[in-house]
Structure formats: C-alpha cells, structure tokens
Design a protein around this motif. Structure first.
Motif, PDB file in Angstrom:
ATOM      1  N   THR A  37     -73.108 -28.760  49.881  1.00 16.80           N
ATOM      2  CA  THR A  37     -72.942 -30.169  50.232  1.00 16.80           C
ATOM      3  C   THR A  37     -74.195 -30.733  50.897  1.00 16.80           C
ATOM      4  O   THR A  37     -75.053 -29.984  51.370  1.00 16.80           O
ATOM      5  CB  THR A  37     -71.753 -30.356  51.204  1.00 16.80           C
ATOM      6  N   ASP A  38     -74.243 -32.054  50.960  1.00 16.11           N
ATOM      7  CA  ASP A  38     -75.412 -32.722  51.525  1.00 16.11           C
ATOM      8  C   ASP A  38     -75.189 -33.202  52.959  1.00 16.11           C
ATOM      9  O   ASP A  38     -75.890 -34.108  53.432  1.00 16.11           O
ATOM     10  CB  ASP A  38     -75.825 -33.903  50.634  1.00 16.11           C
ATOM     11  N   ILE A  39     -74.209 -32.620  53.651  1.00 14.62           N
ATOM     12  CA  ILE A  39     -73.977 -33.023  55.039  1.00 14.62           C
ATOM     13  C   ILE A  39     -74.308 -31.870  55.996  1.00 14.62           C
ATOM     14  O   ILE A  39     -74.106 -30.705  55.655  1.00 14.62           O
ATOM     15  CB  ILE A  39     -72.512 -33.472  55.275  1.00 14.62           C
ATOM     16  N   GLY A  67     -66.329 -39.101  54.375  1.00 14.75           N
ATOM     17  CA  GLY A  67     -67.117 -40.198  53.838  1.00 14.75           C
ATOM     18  C   GLY A  67     -67.786 -39.786  52.539  1.00 14.75           C
ATOM     19  O   GLY A  67     -67.320 -38.881  51.844  1.00 14.75           O
ATOM     20  N   PRO A  68     -68.896 -40.438  52.191  1.00 15.28           N
ATOM     21  CA  PRO A  68     -69.550 -40.189  50.903  1.00 15.28           C
ATOM     22  C   PRO A  68     -70.288 -38.856  50.850  1.00 15.28           C
ATOM     23  O   PRO A  68     -71.518 -38.796  50.812  1.00 15.28           O
ATOM     24  CB  PRO A  68     -70.520 -41.371  50.778  1.00 15.28           C
ATOM     25  N   MET A 118     -60.901 -29.655  47.394  1.00  7.62           N
ATOM     26  CA  MET A 118     -61.554 -29.583  48.700  1.00  7.62           C
ATOM     27  C   MET A 118     -62.622 -30.667  48.835  1.00  7.62           C
ATOM     28  O   MET A 118     -62.693 -31.360  49.863  1.00  7.62           O
ATOM     29  CB  MET A 118     -62.163 -28.194  48.893  1.00  7.62           C
ATOM     30  N   LEU A 119     -63.444 -30.834  47.812  1.00 16.13           N
ATOM     31  CA  LEU A 119     -64.497 -31.843  47.875  1.00 16.13           C
ATOM     32  C   LEU A 119     -63.902 -33.250  47.945  1.00 16.13           C
ATOM     33  O   LEU A 119     -64.380 -34.099  48.719  1.00 16.13           O
ATOM     34  CB  LEU A 119     -65.422 -31.710  46.666  1.00 16.13           C
ATOM     35  N   LEU A 120     -62.860 -33.509  47.176  1.00 16.26           N
ATOM     36  CA  LEU A 120     -62.211 -34.819  47.221  1.00 16.26           C
ATOM     37  C   LEU A 120     -61.637 -35.108  48.608  1.00 16.26           C
ATOM     38  O   LEU A 120     -61.788 -36.220  49.144  1.00 16.26           O
ATOM     39  CB  LEU A 120     -61.099 -34.889  46.168  1.00 16.26           C
ATOM     40  N   ARG A 121     -60.993 -34.116  49.196  1.00 12.35           N
ATOM     41  CA  ARG A 121     -60.423 -34.296  50.538  1.00 12.35           C
ATOM     42  C   ARG A 121     -61.517 -34.522  51.577  1.00 12.35           C
ATOM     43  O   ARG A 121     -61.358 -35.309  52.512  1.00 12.35           O
ATOM     44  CB  ARG A 121     -59.586 -33.059  50.895  1.00 12.35           C
TER      45      ARG A 121
END
Length: 306
Positions: free
Chosen positions: A167-169, A118-119, A109-112
């Motif tokens: 996450t950081d978003i 984006g980053p 999930m994180l890779l996708r």
C-alpha cells in the motif's frame, strides 16, 4: 497508529491468523541471495523466477508510491490425514485452491481500508507475482526463515499461506524476530532428495514439489526413482519433521475442507480415475495445476521400481 490497529483487526476479522507490517524498501540482502540462487541454476526449469528481478526485490516497482508491505498468514493445517498407503498429497492442496480463497479476502481488505482510511492505493498478492513473501514476513516479525527455507512462526509453526498487500500509506512497522532453529537439523536430514543443500538454501531443481508440480510435460528423471517417499503432489517432509510444528493447530476455514477423494482414495482409485472424473473432482483444487496428465505421470513414476 490508529490505521495500523484497524488493519490488524481487519485482518483477523477476515480470517487471517497473523498480520505484520514492514516499510516498503529495496531488499538488498535478498537480492544478492536470489542472484546467487539463480546463478547456480537452483530454479531448474522455473524460468519465471528469472523474470522481473527488479520488482521482486523492490515493492515500490509494483505499487507506485508504496510505503508499507502488509504480510498476512493464513493457516492450512488440516485436522484429517490421507490414508498412509495411498499416493501422498501436500496438505496445502487438500481443499480448495488457496489463490481463489485468499485473493478474494485481499480484495475485501483493500476495499474496507479505502472505506475506513480514505483513498488508499494498493495491490494484494498471493504466490502469483514477483514478491518475496517469506522475506517480507520475516521483516514483519512473523517468524524466521528455517533451515528448510520455510517461514516458521514461534507459536504456530509453518503450515501457512503467505499473502502480501502493498500500500501507499505509512503505518507503524513491526520488528524482525530471532532465529530459533538452533542446532536442529531434522529437516536437512529428512529431505528425501537432498534438496536442502545447506541451512535455508533449497535447491528447487531437486525438490519433490518441483518434480511433481512445476516440471511440466516432461518425464521425471530416472535418477530420482525410489526417492519420493510416496509423494505424488508436493511434499511436506521437511515441515512434518520440524519440532516447531508441534504447535500447529487445525484450521477452521471451510474452503480448505479436504476433498473427500484426497482422504479416501487408494492407490488403485487414483490409477483408475478417468480424466473426466479428475476434472470434476478437482475442479477447484490445486491439483488441477498438474493436470490429469501430470498426475498420471507422477503415479507411474511412483510405481516404477528403481
């Protein structure tokens, strides 16, 4: 909004049944509840519950710059049951170890997300880090904390694994839902050891799951004899009696297909099992957490008359 929709669609695509999102912030109310619980010694010998208190109550200390906590539910309710005359195993442990199964999905999930958005920086957790999963699930609108201490989803019950992805978003955040336990006390009344000391408060040091899984290399206290209702590994009593679990539906995850021995073993089969056989049969199972010696101890305890 587009990122939020993508994440929820991705969660469903990866097999998660429900997804909710909350703002990453310190859990002040939960911090006070956790502190009271620890001070009363309700964690028993689970000393790890005392560790990393600051990280448990604030996800920003686990992921630098964290802005969002994504909570995911993964159904484990089985379509088959053990024979009722055999030592009982909690349903979550019927199949493959959920840590391995869900951790791999979180990595994907994180890779996708990184490929699509984006980053993105983040970390996924499934019952293996100082994260208050149920609190985040509640804040994410995925249910409420029932009187048995479990997260209850109004349309699907409580037989779920809970995973989190911090996450950081920034994302769109869900709102909590109400508490729908009402005046029902079935779980409180049914707990074999009286571990549900008040609505939503579980004395872990009196829970059958604690004695049969968490209590390592020690004898189960004699005072508990005759109170386990046949549970050898974990306990589902408070979930089995919950009216909301009438909405539970069988999972479709191949990895959680029951180990045949769990469904078919008699009491004698369990007692006759060698350590070599245990290691082979349960090499990918949560039962390996108790090890062969723990299962032998639990069996012996069940067979000892009070």
């Amino acid at each position: 909004m587009n990122n939020t929709l993508y994440i929820k669609q991705l969660a469903a695509e990866l097999g998660f049944d429900h997804c909710g999102i909350a703002r990453a912030e310190q859990l002040d109310d939960d911090a006070r509840r956790l502190e009271r619980w620890l001070n009363k010694g309700m964690h028993g010998n689970m000393q790890y519950m005392e560790n990393h208190f600051d990280k448990r109550i604030d996800p920003r200390k686990l992921v630098e710059g964290a802005q969002s906590v994504i909570t995911l539910l993964f159904n484990y309710f089985p379509s088959e049951r053990q024979r009722p005359d055999a030592p009982q195993v909690s349903k979550y442990a019927y199949g493959q170890d959920y840590h391995e199964v869900i951790r791999a999905r979180l990595k994907t999930m994180l890779l996708r997300m990184q490929e699509h958005i984006g980053p993105v920086q983040g970390r996924g957790f499934v019952d293996s880090a100082p994260v208050l999963e149920r609190s985040w699930a509640r804040r994410s609108g995925l249910g409420w904390i029932g009187k048995n201490g479990n997260l209850i989803h109004k349309q699907a019950g409580s037989f779920f694994f809970i995973a989190t992805l911090i996450t950081d978003i920034p994302l769109e955040y869900d709102s909590p839902v109400g508490d729908y336990c009402g005046t029902c006390t079935r779980c409180l009344d049914a707990c074999p050891t009286g571990a549900l000391v008040s609505p939503g408060v579980v004395d872990g040091s009196r829970c059958i799951s604690y004695f049969t899984i968490e209590l390592k290399e020690q004898l189960i206290p004699d005072k508990m004899q005759g109170q386990f209702d046949g549970w050898m590994f974990g306990c589902d009593t408070c979930q089995d009696v919950c009216p909301w679990n009438r909405f539970s539906k069988a999972h479709s995850e191949a990895a959680f297909t029951p180990v045949p021995a769990i469904l078919n073993f008699s009491t004698q089969d369990w007692e006759d099992m060698t350590e070599e056989a245990f290691r082979e049969i349960f090499r990918h199972s949560p039962l390996k957490r108790s090890k062969y010696a723990g299962i032998r101890r639990n069996l012996q305890f069940l067979n000892t008359k009070p």
